[in-house]
Design a protein around this motif. Structure first.
Motif, PDB file in Angstrom:
ATOM      1  N   LYS A  71      67.985  16.912  19.869  1.00 12.63           N
ATOM      2  CA  LYS A  71      66.728  16.920  20.610  1.00 12.63           C
ATOM      3  C   LYS A  71      66.798  17.019  22.096  1.00 12.63           C
ATOM      4  N   LEU A  72      67.751  15.988  22.690  1.00  7.63           N
ATOM      5  CA  LEU A  72      67.759  16.013  23.978  1.00  7.63           C
ATOM      6  C   LEU A  72      69.007  17.008  24.349  1.00  7.63           C
ATOM      7  N   ASN A  73      69.514  17.798  23.564  1.00 11.76           N
ATOM      8  CA  ASN A  73      70.526  18.846  23.762  1.00 11.76           C
ATOM      9  C   ASN A  73      71.749  18.112  24.562  1.00 11.76           C
ATOM     10  N   VAL A  74      72.173  17.035  24.050  1.00 11.07           N
ATOM     11  CA  VAL A  74      73.445  16.305  24.552  1.00 11.07           C
ATOM     12  C   VAL A  74      74.623  16.101  23.928  1.00 11.07           C
ATOM     13  N   GLN A  75      75.647  15.843  24.216  1.00 10.89           N
ATOM     14  CA  GLN A  75      76.902  15.935  23.291  1.00 10.89           C
ATOM     15  C   GLN A  75      77.684  14.550  23.754  1.00 10.89           C
ATOM     16  N   TYR A  76      77.548  14.023  24.846  1.00 12.59           N
ATOM     17  CA  TYR A  76      78.469  13.207  25.389  1.00 12.59           C
ATOM     18  C   TYR A  76      78.051  11.699  24.717  1.00 12.59           C
ATOM     19  N   PRO A  77      76.981  11.530  23.924  1.00 11.41           N
ATOM     20  CA  PRO A  77      76.853  10.412  23.354  1.00 11.41           C
ATOM     21  C   PRO A  77      77.850  10.254  22.125  1.00 11.41           C
ATOM     22  N   TYR A  78      78.402  11.447  21.712  1.00  7.18           N
ATOM     23  CA  TYR A  78      79.492  11.433  20.712  1.00  7.18           C
ATOM     24  C   TYR A  78      80.873  11.042  21.056  1.00  7.18           C
ATOM     25  N   ALA A  79      81.141  10.683  22.336  1.00  5.10           N
ATOM     26  CA  ALA A  79      82.330  10.551  22.635  1.00  5.10           C
ATOM     27  C   ALA A  79      83.282   9.734  21.992  1.00  5.10           C
ATOM     28  N   PHE A  80      82.895   8.470  21.417  1.00  4.29           N
ATOM     29  CA  PHE A  80      83.327   7.525  20.992  1.00  4.29           C
ATOM     30  C   PHE A  80      83.952   8.124  19.411  1.00  4.29           C
ATOM     31  N   ASP A  81      82.839   8.789  18.567  1.00  2.65           N
ATOM     32  CA  ASP A  81      83.099   9.533  17.494  1.00  2.65           C
ATOM     33  C   ASP A  81      84.310  10.683  17.554  1.00  2.65           C
ATOM     34  N   ILE A  82      84.163  11.442  18.806  1.00  6.45           N
ATOM     35  CA  ILE A  82      85.196  12.540  19.046  1.00  6.45           C
ATOM     36  C   ILE A  82      86.721  11.863  19.326  1.00  6.45           C
ATOM     37  N   PHE A  83      86.693  10.667  20.376  1.00  5.12           N
ATOM     38  CA  PHE A  83      87.842   9.967  20.275  1.00  5.12           C
ATOM     39  C   PHE A  83      88.374   9.532  18.940  1.00  5.12           C
ATOM     40  N   GLN A  84      87.613   9.124  18.178  1.00  5.46           N
ATOM     41  CA  GLN A  84      88.190   8.479  16.937  1.00  5.46           C
ATOM     42  C   GLN A  84      88.699   9.581  16.185  1.00  5.46           C
ATOM     43  N   ALA A  85      87.985  10.529  16.042  1.00  2.00           N
ATOM     44  CA  ALA A  85      88.599  11.790  15.190  1.00  2.00           C
ATOM     45  C   ALA A  85      89.815  12.508  15.780  1.00  2.00           C
ATOM     46  N   LEU A  86      89.883  12.331  16.972  1.00  2.00           N
ATOM     47  CA  LEU A  86      91.277  13.047  17.678  1.00  2.00           C
ATOM     48  C   LEU A  86      92.121  11.945  17.586  1.00  2.00           C
ATOM     49  N   LYS A  87      92.021  10.502  17.605  1.00  2.00           N
ATOM     50  CA  LYS A  87      93.258   9.814  17.429  1.00  2.00           C
ATOM     51  C   LYS A  87      93.506  10.107  15.852  1.00  2.00           C
ATOM     52  N   LYS A  88      92.853  10.258  14.864  1.00  2.00           N
ATOM     53  CA  LYS A  88      93.066  10.288  13.642  1.00  2.00           C
ATOM     54  C   LYS A  88      93.966  11.833  13.468  1.00  2.00           C
ATOM     55  N   MET A  89      93.808  13.035  14.205  1.00  2.00           N
ATOM     56  CA  MET A  89      94.532  14.104  13.936  1.00  2.00           C
ATOM     57  C   MET A  89      95.733  14.158  14.993  1.00  2.00           C
ATOM     58  N   LYS A  90      95.871  13.416  15.939  1.00  2.00           N
ATOM     59  CA  LYS A  90      97.090  13.478  17.097  1.00  2.00           C
ATOM     60  C   LYS A  90      97.272  14.667  17.285  1.00  2.00           C
ATOM     61  N   PRO A  91      96.466  15.381  18.058  1.00  2.00           N
ATOM     62  CA  PRO A  91      96.881  16.889  18.535  1.00  2.00           C
ATOM     63  C   PRO A  91      97.952  16.726  19.481  1.00  2.00           C
ATOM     64  N   ASP A  92      98.729  17.909  19.257  1.00  2.00           N
ATOM     65  CA  ASP A  92      99.464  18.235  20.521  1.00  2.00           C
ATOM     66  C   ASP A  92      98.962  19.059  21.684  1.00  2.00           C
ATOM     67  N   VAL A  93      98.079  19.909  20.913  1.00  2.00           N
ATOM     68  CA  VAL A  93      97.352  20.709  21.766  1.00  2.00           C
ATOM     69  C   VAL A  93      95.697  20.840  21.295  1.00  2.00           C
ATOM     70  N   ILE A  94      94.871  20.668  22.175  1.00  2.00           N
ATOM     71  CA  ILE A  94      93.310  20.842  22.030  1.00  2.00           C
ATOM     72  C   ILE A  94      92.919  21.983  22.639  1.00  2.00           C
ATOM     73  N   TYR A  95      92.164  22.794  21.912  1.00  2.00           N
ATOM     74  CA  TYR A  95      91.720  24.150  22.212  1.00  2.00           C
ATOM     75  C   TYR A  95      89.905  23.974  22.429  1.00  2.00           C
ATOM     76  N   GLN A  96      89.338  24.065  23.513  1.00  2.00           N
ATOM     77  CA  GLN A  96      87.998  23.792  23.508  1.00  2.00           C
ATOM     78  C   GLN A  96      87.321  25.071  24.046  1.00  2.00           C
ATOM     79  N   ARG A  97      86.141  25.486  23.425  1.00  2.00           N
ATOM     80  CA  ARG A  97      85.655  26.757  23.943  1.00  2.00           C
ATOM     81  C   ARG A  97      84.329  26.562  24.123  1.00  2.00           C
TER      82      ARG A  97
END
Length: 362
Positions: A71-97
């Motif tokens: 509703k507030l059109n923001v994504q930064y409150p998901y930072a912890f969730d995203i960090f946790q997901a990335l830690k599990k994936m252990k990417p060599d490269v992230i592609y963000q568009r």
């Protein structure tokens, strides 16, 4: 050079399977190319569910949305969730568009975890100047994280030279310019007994669907001209009724394959957007011998310089005039269409997707 067995994570707000926008389509092509090259591909995005699955070789990793942040059109409150997901994936490269706080979150993770970040510009808006939204203070962290991500990404890819220039002016960063890529379809033959004029976009304010309806009203009814609007019409029921009253066929959201079918049979594509990145529908139209009449958008002045359509420079009267010319003049329309197909095949094939992947994984 692309190295097999490396782990690549795509980080976007949406996944192609849930939202068929231009950024998602280009990432979908890139995802398939990554799998073909033997990369371990993961896709992290926001979803109503949180089931992890593997689709066509890609590990799908949704992050459950919360109504308050949507509703507030923001994504930064998901930072912890995203960090946790990335830690599990252990990417060599992230592609963000698509620039957002996701760009900054991805950059924070990359810098702390020996990971490379590629940011891909999806719209001219991504590289435009931004004023601090003091009247909507909850957006300030969103914008600050976005700006941080753009300034610190390891690699930046732009769709057009204009985007690269704006990036340099507003962020002091260099971009590699690689145009969008699409499959080259079989050639098509146009029947000229009825002219089909298409408008293709999801209905929202920046796309200005009301201008197309005004255009049709100005041109007037003609049994030999068929006007069609494609795209999701959420919250536009009143405008849909108005369009239908002017004998416009409103098809709603259709698959990308159906969009291509309409273009293969169509004659003119009208674009009324205030702003775009590099519209995928332009390329899809050109591939199928369809010239484009644009209200304002002309990426790198291609319509004008290559003579494969018209840009009306934000002038509605010119939009009406340019559309009318192509409706009436079949020789001009066919010449522009042939020129458009030749240009698109040369500059926008899937070779560009391979080039993007090589740039990401270098």
């Amino acid at each position: 050079m692309v190295i097999a067995d490396k782990r690549l994570t795509f980080l976007l707000e949406h996944y192609w399977g849930q939202c068929q926008g231009g950024a998602e389509l280009q990432t979908h092509y890139l995802e398939h190319e990554a799998i073909h090259k033997g990369l371990d591909a993961h896709y992290c995005f926001f979803s109503n569910g949180n089931d992890i699955d593997r689709i066509n070789g890609t590990m799908i990793c949704p992050i459950a949305k919360r109504k308050i942040w949507s509703k507030l059109n923001v994504q930064y409150p998901y930072a912890f969730d995203i960090f946790q997901a990335l830690k599990k994936m252990k990417p060599d490269v992230i592609y963000q568009r698509c620039a957002s706080s996701l760009t900054g979150i991805a950059s924070c993770y990359a810098q702390k975890n020996n990971c490379q970040l590629t940011f891909h510009v999806a719209s001219d808006k991504d590289v435009s100047p931004i004023s601090t939204p003091w009247k909507r203070p909850w957006l300030i962290p969103e914008y600050k994280l976005m700006q941080y991500g753009i300034r610190t990404a390891d690699t930046i890819i732009a769709q057009t030279q204009l985007q690269a220039e704006q990036l340099k002016i507003n962020y002091g960063r260099q971009a590699i310019v690689i145009p969008n890529g699409h499959p080259v379809p079989a050639d098509c033959v146009k029947a000229d007994n009825q002219i089909t004029v298409l408008w293709i976009a999801n209905w929202k304010s920046v796309k200005q669907p009301e201008l197309f309806i005004r255009l049709v009203e100005e041109i007037g009814r003609d049994e030999n001209v068929h006007f069609v609007m494609l795209g999701r019409t959420d919250r536009y029921s009143g405008l849909v009724k108005l369009a239908k009253s002017h004998n416009i066929e409103v098809m709603g959201e259709v698959s990308n394959d159906r969009v291509n079918d309409y273009l293969a049979q169509g004659h003119i594509l009208v674009n009324t957007s205030r702003q775009e990145g590099f519209s995928n529908t332009f390329i899809q139209a050109w591939m199928r011998r369809v010239p484009v009449v644009s209200y304002r958008v002309d990426p790198d002045h291609i319509l004008q310089n290559e003579q494969i359509g018209y840009c009306s420079s934000g002038n509605f009267r010119e939009l009406v005039q340019n559309t009318g010319v192509l409706i009436r003049d079949s020789k001009l329309r066919n010449t522009m269409g042939a020129r458009a197909r030749k240009y698109a095949i040369k500059h926008h094939s899937l070779e560009n997707i391979d080039e993007i992947l090589k740039t990401i994984m270098q």
